[in-house]
Scaffold this active site. Structure first.
Site, PDB file in Angstrom:
ATOM      1  NE  ARG A 231      -4.274  -1.402   0.153  1.00  0.00           N
ATOM      2  CZ  ARG A 231      -4.412  -2.487  -0.620  1.00  0.00           C
ATOM      3  NH1 ARG A 231      -3.473  -2.825  -1.472  1.00  0.00           N
ATOM      4  NH2 ARG A 231      -5.518  -3.201  -0.571  1.00  0.00           N
ATOM      5  CG  HIS A 279      -3.360  -0.959  -6.754  1.00  0.00           C
ATOM      6  ND1 HIS A 279      -3.747  -0.295  -5.628  1.00  0.00           N
ATOM      7  CD2 HIS A 279      -3.440  -2.285  -6.435  1.00  0.00           C
ATOM      8  CE1 HIS A 279      -4.041  -1.163  -4.661  1.00  0.00           C
ATOM      9  NE2 HIS A 279      -3.878  -2.381  -5.147  1.00  0.00           N
TER      10      HIS A 279
HETATM   11  P1  NDP Z   1      -1.691 -11.585   5.092  1.00  0.00           P
HETATM   12  O1  NDP Z   1      -2.605 -11.010   6.118  1.00  0.00           O
HETATM   13  O2  NDP Z   1      -1.840 -13.010   4.714  1.00  0.00           O
HETATM   14  O3  NDP Z   1      -0.174 -11.389   5.557  1.00  0.00           O
HETATM   15  C1  NDP Z   1       0.268 -10.264   6.245  1.00  0.00           C
HETATM   16  C2  NDP Z   1       1.684 -10.523   6.766  1.00  0.00           C
HETATM   17  O4  NDP Z   1       2.178  -9.311   7.320  1.00  0.00           O
HETATM   18  C3  NDP Z   1       1.739 -11.586   7.863  1.00  0.00           C
HETATM   19  O5  NDP Z   1       2.908 -12.352   7.753  1.00  0.00           O
HETATM   20  C4  NDP Z   1       1.781 -10.739   9.130  1.00  0.00           C
HETATM   21  O6  NDP Z   1       2.429 -11.339  10.233  1.00  0.00           O
HETATM   22  C5  NDP Z   1       2.621  -9.578   8.659  1.00  0.00           C
HETATM   23  N1  NDP Z   1       2.399  -8.403   9.509  1.00  0.00           N
HETATM   24  C6  NDP Z   1       1.249  -7.726   9.737  1.00  0.00           C
HETATM   25  N2  NDP Z   1       1.460  -6.705  10.587  1.00  0.00           N
HETATM   26  C7  NDP Z   1       2.763  -6.759  10.911  1.00  0.00           C
HETATM   27  C8  NDP Z   1       3.579  -5.996  11.783  1.00  0.00           C
HETATM   28  N3  NDP Z   1       3.101  -4.970  12.480  1.00  0.00           N
HETATM   29  N4  NDP Z   1       4.866  -6.346  11.896  1.00  0.00           N
HETATM   30  C9  NDP Z   1       5.374  -7.389  11.211  1.00  0.00           C
HETATM   31  N5  NDP Z   1       4.653  -8.167  10.365  1.00  0.00           N
HETATM   32  C10 NDP Z   1       3.356  -7.841  10.230  1.00  0.00           C
HETATM   33  O7  NDP Z   1      -1.814 -10.644   3.807  1.00  0.00           O
HETATM   34  P2  NDP Z   1      -1.575 -11.003   2.268  1.00  0.00           P
HETATM   35  O8  NDP Z   1      -0.252 -11.666   2.156  1.00  0.00           O
HETATM   36  O9  NDP Z   1      -2.753 -11.693   1.705  1.00  0.00           O
HETATM   37  O10 NDP Z   1      -1.541  -9.534   1.629  1.00  0.00           O
HETATM   38  C11 NDP Z   1      -0.608  -8.564   2.074  1.00  0.00           C
HETATM   39  C12 NDP Z   1      -0.968  -7.188   1.540  1.00  0.00           C
HETATM   40  O11 NDP Z   1      -0.671  -7.112   0.159  1.00  0.00           O
HETATM   41  C13 NDP Z   1      -2.446  -6.812   1.603  1.00  0.00           C
HETATM   42  O12 NDP Z   1      -2.805  -6.361   2.890  1.00  0.00           O
HETATM   43  C14 NDP Z   1      -2.567  -5.731   0.552  1.00  0.00           C
HETATM   44  O13 NDP Z   1      -2.369  -4.460   1.138  1.00  0.00           O
HETATM   45  C15 NDP Z   1      -1.419  -6.031  -0.403  1.00  0.00           C
HETATM   46  N6  NDP Z   1      -1.906  -6.422  -1.727  1.00  0.00           N
HETATM   47  C16 NDP Z   1      -1.597  -5.638  -2.800  1.00  0.00           C
HETATM   48  C17 NDP Z   1      -2.016  -5.980  -4.048  1.00  0.00           C
HETATM   49  C18 NDP Z   1      -1.648  -5.166  -5.236  1.00  0.00           C
HETATM   50  O14 NDP Z   1      -2.218  -5.353  -6.317  1.00  0.00           O
HETATM   51  N7  NDP Z   1      -0.690  -4.288  -5.132  1.00  0.00           N
HETATM   52  C19 NDP Z   1      -2.840  -7.184  -4.285  1.00  0.00           C
HETATM   53  C20 NDP Z   1      -3.081  -7.941  -3.107  1.00  0.00           C
HETATM   54  C21 NDP Z   1      -2.638  -7.558  -1.864  1.00  0.00           C
HETATM   55  P3  NDP Z   1       1.838 -12.688  10.914  1.00  0.00           P
HETATM   56  O15 NDP Z   1       2.224 -13.770   9.923  1.00  0.00           O
HETATM   57  O16 NDP Z   1       2.539 -12.797  12.182  1.00  0.00           O
HETATM   58  O17 NDP Z   1       0.359 -12.481  11.026  1.00  0.00           O
HETATM   59  C1  OXD Z   2      -5.799  -6.172  -2.723  1.00  0.00           C
HETATM   60  C2  OXD Z   2      -5.438  -5.245  -3.771  1.00  0.00           C
HETATM   61  O1  OXD Z   2      -5.628  -5.825  -1.555  1.00  0.00           O
HETATM   62  O2  OXD Z   2      -5.860  -5.465  -4.915  1.00  0.00           O
HETATM   63  O3  OXD Z   2      -6.252  -7.277  -3.041  1.00  0.00           O
HETATM   64  O4  OXD Z   2      -4.702  -4.299  -3.545  1.00  0.00           O
END
Ligand code: NDP
Ligand code: OXD
Length: 316
Positions: A231, A279
């Site tokens: 993001r 994006h």
């Molecule tokens: P998940 O919720 O599966 O994974 C999030 C990860 O981040 C977990 O490993 C979590 O730790 C870690 N995390 C969260 N908060 C913290 C913190 N404060 N400190 C350290 N680690 C942290 O999310 P996804 O993998 O499914 O997606 C990740 C992000 O990717 C989405 O939230 C979205 O914003 C972005 N995204 C962007 C897209 C694009 O087109 N650009 C498309 C899809 C997603 P833990 O394992 O301990 O819970």
């Molecule tokens: C998502 C994205 O969060 O598209 O899936 O950014």
């Protein structure tokens, strides 16, 4: 069962037909301003507040993406926006992980083999052979080892570069060094030390805002690369420009921005060492998303639990 649908800037009818095929008994409608009639489920992306608030009886909100930051921001700004007993369920992979792996692998290879420098040299009409970075010290750090981050880390490791990852709670991934704990804690800095290319796949939460800032850039190898596919709020924009100007960073690939579309007068457009995509690193795929959501709606209707439920206080 009644299902509300909202996806701005898309052909809602194709989605509604797909949902109708997957859930033949459901009564589906696209939300219109003023519609506050009852619904059991909402399938939405970046919904307006009015769609969610004052809708008691809603059992679950299905987010048409992995990141739920836009919905949780509505709740943070005005507590009570989310119906009290409704689950918030996000997409889990549903075809996004493969796309994200391709995007990040491409960025890693491009910088490893210095295709970015060759593109700049071509623009100047220069013919120079450049030494590629040594593969064994081109350490890639993946911030966030969730559904997408873990698969990205594995796919980058398959390219033969050292890979490490960081998450909030401890994660084990074969062949990948992992660290965990609070951001800006000791383990976090141990993870950053020696990273040549940092990939961000954290969710946007109050804890992770501006995590890509000068303090973090300074801990990476000098002349490191940053790939932000999570993001725009994760990135301290001026810190990135300063780090590129003084050589702390060599280049950055950005798919997400604080303001989208990125405004035409934004400085990032003019910085040749920033690569911009709109994006689009991992798009929501209609058939995969519909199938995952329909399966979960059916499971909930049978009284079962589902995965992908967002922990509202944690923010992801
Ligand atoms: P998940 O919720 O599966 O994974 C999030 C990860 O981040 C977990 O490993 C979590 O730790 C870690 N995390 C969260 N908060 C913290 C913190 N404060 N400190 C350290 N680690 C942290 O999310 P996804 O993998 O499914 O997606 C990740 C992000 O990717 C989405 O939230 C979205 O914003 C972005 N995204 C962007 C897209 C694009 O087109 N650009 C498309 C899809 C997603 P833990 O394992 O301990 O819970
Ligand atoms: C998502 C994205 O969060 O598209 O899936 O950014």
């Amino acid at each position: 069962m009644k299902i509300l649908f909202w996806l701005p800037q898309a052909d809602a009818s194709t989605w509604l037909h797909g949902l109708a095929r997957a859930l033949p008994g459901a009564e589906l409608r696209e939300w219109q301003p003023g519609d506050n009639a009852a619904a059991d489920y909402a399938v939405v992306w970046r919904p307006p507040r009015e769609l969610l608030s004052a809708r008691p009886g809603l059992r679950a909100i299905f987010n048409l993406g992995a990141g739920v930051d836009a919905i949780l921001a509505l709740e943070r700004e005005q507590p009570g926006t989310l119906p009290r007993d409704a689950l918030l369920v996000r997409l889990e992979d549903s075809g996004m992980a493969d796309q994200m792996c391709e995007y990040v692998q491409h960025a890693v290879l491009r910088y490893l083999r210095r295709f970015d420098d060759y593109a700049l040299a071509q623009a100047r009409g220069e013919w120079h052979v450049l030494a590629p970075h040594p593969r064994e010290t081109f350490t890639v750090g993946v911030l966030g080892l969730g559904v997408l981050g873990a698969q990205v880390a594995r796919s980058v490791a398959a390219l033969g570069v050292p890979v490490r990852g960081f998450s909030r709670s401890a994660r084990h991934l074969d062949g990948i060094a992992t660290w965990s704990g609070p951001l800006h804690g000791e383990q976090f800095y141990a993870f950053l030390d020696g990273v040549k290319l940092l990939v961000n796949l954290l969710p946007a939460t109050p804890d992770t805002e501006n995590i890509l800032d000068a303090r973090v850039f300074a801990r990476l190898e000098r002349g490191a690369y940053v790939v932000n596919v999570a993001r725009g709020t994760h990135l301290a924009e001026q810190d990135l420009l300063d780090a590129l100007a003084d050589g702390t960073l060599a280049a950055a690939t950005l798919d997400v921005f604080r303001e989208e579309p990125l405004p035409p007068d934004h400085l990032f457009w003019r910085e040749t060492r920033i690569t911009i995509t709109p994006h689009s690193s991992a798009l929501t795929l209609r058939d995969e998303a519909i199938s995952q959501i329909a399966d979960k709606i059916e499971a909930l209707a049978r009284g079962e639990t589902v995965s992908g439920v967002v922990h509202i206080e944690r923010g992801y």
